[in-house]
Structures are given as structure tokens and as C-alpha cells.
Design a protein around this motif. Structure first.
Motif, short mmCIF file in Angstrom:
data_model
loop_
_atom_site.label_atom_id
_atom_site.label_comp_id
_atom_site.label_asym_id
_atom_site.label_seq_id
_atom_site.Cartn_x
_atom_site.Cartn_y
_atom_site.Cartn_z
N UNK A 27 -0.02 23.55 18.79
CA UNK A 27 -0.78 23.21 19.99
C UNK A 27 -0.15 22.01 20.71
N UNK A 28 -0.41 21.93 21.99
CA UNK A 28 -0.12 20.71 22.74
C UNK A 28 -1.32 19.78 22.58
N UNK A 29 -1.04 18.49 22.48
CA UNK A 29 -2.11 17.51 22.26
C UNK A 29 -2.20 16.55 23.43
N UNK A 30 -3.44 16.37 23.93
CA UNK A 30 -3.70 15.43 25.02
C UNK A 30 -4.91 14.58 24.64
N UNK A 31 -4.84 13.29 24.97
CA UNK A 31 -5.93 12.37 24.65
C UNK A 31 -6.43 11.73 25.93
N UNK A 32 -7.75 11.73 26.12
CA UNK A 32 -8.37 11.15 27.30
C UNK A 32 -9.29 10.00 26.88
N UNK A 33 -9.09 8.84 27.48
CA UNK A 33 -9.95 7.67 27.27
C UNK A 33 -10.07 7.24 25.81
#
Length: 256
Positions: free
Chosen positions: A203-209
Motif C-alpha cells: 500500500x501507499x501510506x499517507x499521514x494527515x495531522x
């Protein structure tokens, strides 16, 4: 203990008393900084009530998560239509999202569905969703990789919330998120451990805040890690043009 995320060796960084009676070491991975307790022999006692009475932030947290997820869906997953909230507790989040027009359903094997009756996973033939959410659940997983794999059977995109553990041992030892009084938080993640999890599941991983974690097959080149401050206040007053799905539950109730 070996790390439950990457199998590297761990070191003991401190001890705590869980549920005011069980002494547990906290082990941090020397490679990915994931923190785990001793094997949690206290879980049956900790989950006498699925949601602890000490969780007095449940309602405010769900309101904040509603705004965060609304923004993420509208900006990065606007093509999606069906959603599942995994380990959705009383159904508060599902109710909030349906009330602003998102076709959400709830899944939870251990908690009564109070606010999202008729919109449970057991009330529908749908087994695959465009997005599955799991808010404040990762820290409860005793076998994180196995349980994340189970979550991903519902969708190729999973959005979780959990706090990232401090790198400083002294800060980690005083960290409010340990909640040793409840015994329910037993796994604590670093950004590196999240990246390793994403790699394991391709998976691609993205983090918000700092507390919203997205695992998806989709590439999002324009993803913003933080909401602009000027936009946050507007977000709370934004009016949607979607249909109000509260009407569906009223019509469903009339059918009985």
C-alpha cells in the motif's frame, strides 16, 4: 520480545501497572520504534465493557474525525460511494457520516450498535466497500498485522486514526495515550512502523495531522499532510449538497 511489526529485537524502556494490578514492561523496537506491552493477559478484564467509561472524549473525537474524513474523501477519494466503519462501537461515527450524506455502515463484533441500527454489516449483503475506516482501533490490536489484514479484506483503502508515539523515552513514559488505567491500549506506532506496515501490504501510506493514517493502492501526488489553518475553521461550517441519509433510517423503521 520480538517486534510485532518488523520482527526485530526490542528493548524494555519502562514499566507500568495496568488496571492497577498487572505489572507490564513496555518494549520498543530497535528498528522501527513500535512500542508494545508484555503479552496482555489482562484483556478479558479490560473489555468487560467494550468501551471504557473513562473514554469521555468519545463524542468530541467523533465530531473532529467526521470533519477530517469529510475533507479527505471530498479532496482525494471523491469517486467513492460506500464506506464501512470497522470496530465502530456504538455507531456514533456512522450516524454522523450518514447524517451528512455518506453511505456508511458499521462493523463491531463486541459492542452494541445503538446509533446506527439497520446500517450494520449484518444488515446488508454488501461485503466490499470503497473505504474502510478504523478509528482508535490500531492501539487495541494484540496481533497488529493479522488484524490489519482482516480490516483490508473489506476494502483496498483503509483510513485509521491513532496517535504517533513520542521518540523520547521520558515523554513516552508520561504519555497520556498509554491509558494504563483501562488496559485497552497495548500497541503504539511510529511513522516508520506505519511505513513498514504499508510495505507489507503493498500500500501507499499517507499521514494527515499526525493522527490520520491512510493505506491505499491509490497514489495521491498532491496530498497535504496538514489542513491549512484558514481552511479548518471553514470546514466546521461547510454545508454539503448531499442527501441527508437520516431519512433512510426513518423509512426503514416504517417498514417494520
Amino acid at each position: 520480545m520480538d517486534c510485532k511489526i518488523c520482527n526485530y529485537k526490542t528493548e524494555v524502556i519502562f514499566e507500568k501497572i495496568i488496571l492497577q494490578k498487572y505489572k507490564s514492561k513496555f518494549h520498543r523496537c530497535e528498528n522501527c520504534n513500535f512500542i508494545q506491552t508484555d503479552e496482555p493477559i489482562w484483556l478479558e478484564e479490560a473489555y468487560k465493557s467494550a468501551i471504557t467509561t473513562l473514554d469521555i472524549g468519545l463524542l468530541s473525537r467523533n465530531n473532529i474525525l467526521k470533519k477530517q474524513l469529510e475533507n479527505i474523501i471530498d479532496n482525494y477519494f471523491s469517486e467513492t460511494r460506500l464506506y464501512l466503519d470497522y470496530a465502530g462501537g456504538y455507531g456514533v461515527f456512522v450516524r454522523l457520516m450518514r447524517d451528512i450524506g455518506y453511505d456508511f455502515y458499521r462493523q463491531d463484533d463486541y459492542c452494541d450498535n445503538i446509533f446506527a441500527n439497520y446500517f450494520d454489516i449484518n444488515d446488508t449483503q454488501i461485503k466490499q466497500f470503497d473505504i474502510v475506516t478504523g478509528f482508535e482501533v490500531l492501539e487495541h490490536f494484540s496481533n497488529p498485522l493479522q488484524e490489519i489484514e482482516k480490516v483490508l479484506t473489506f476494502s483496498e483503502t483503509a483510513i485509521f486514526s491513532t496517535e504517533i508515539a513520542p521518540l523520547s523515552i521520558s515523554e513516552a513514559e508520561k504519555w497520556w495515550y498509554l491509558t494504563e488505567e483501562t488496559g485497552q491500549h497495548i500497541a503504539f506506532y511510529s511513522v516508520k512502523s506505519m511505513e513498514i506496515i504499508a510495505e507489507k501490504f503493498n500500500k501507499n501510506y499517507y499521514c494527515r495531522d499526525g493522527n490520520i493514517h491512510i493505506f491505499t493502492n491509490k497514489k495521491i501526488p498532491n496530498f497535504k499532510k496538514k489542513l491549512p489553518k484558514s481552511f479548518i475553521s471553514k470546514l466546521f461550517y461547510k454545508k454539503r449538497k448531499k442527501n441527508h441519509l437520516l431519512l433512510r433510517i426513518i423509512n426503514t423503521y416504517k417498514a417494520f
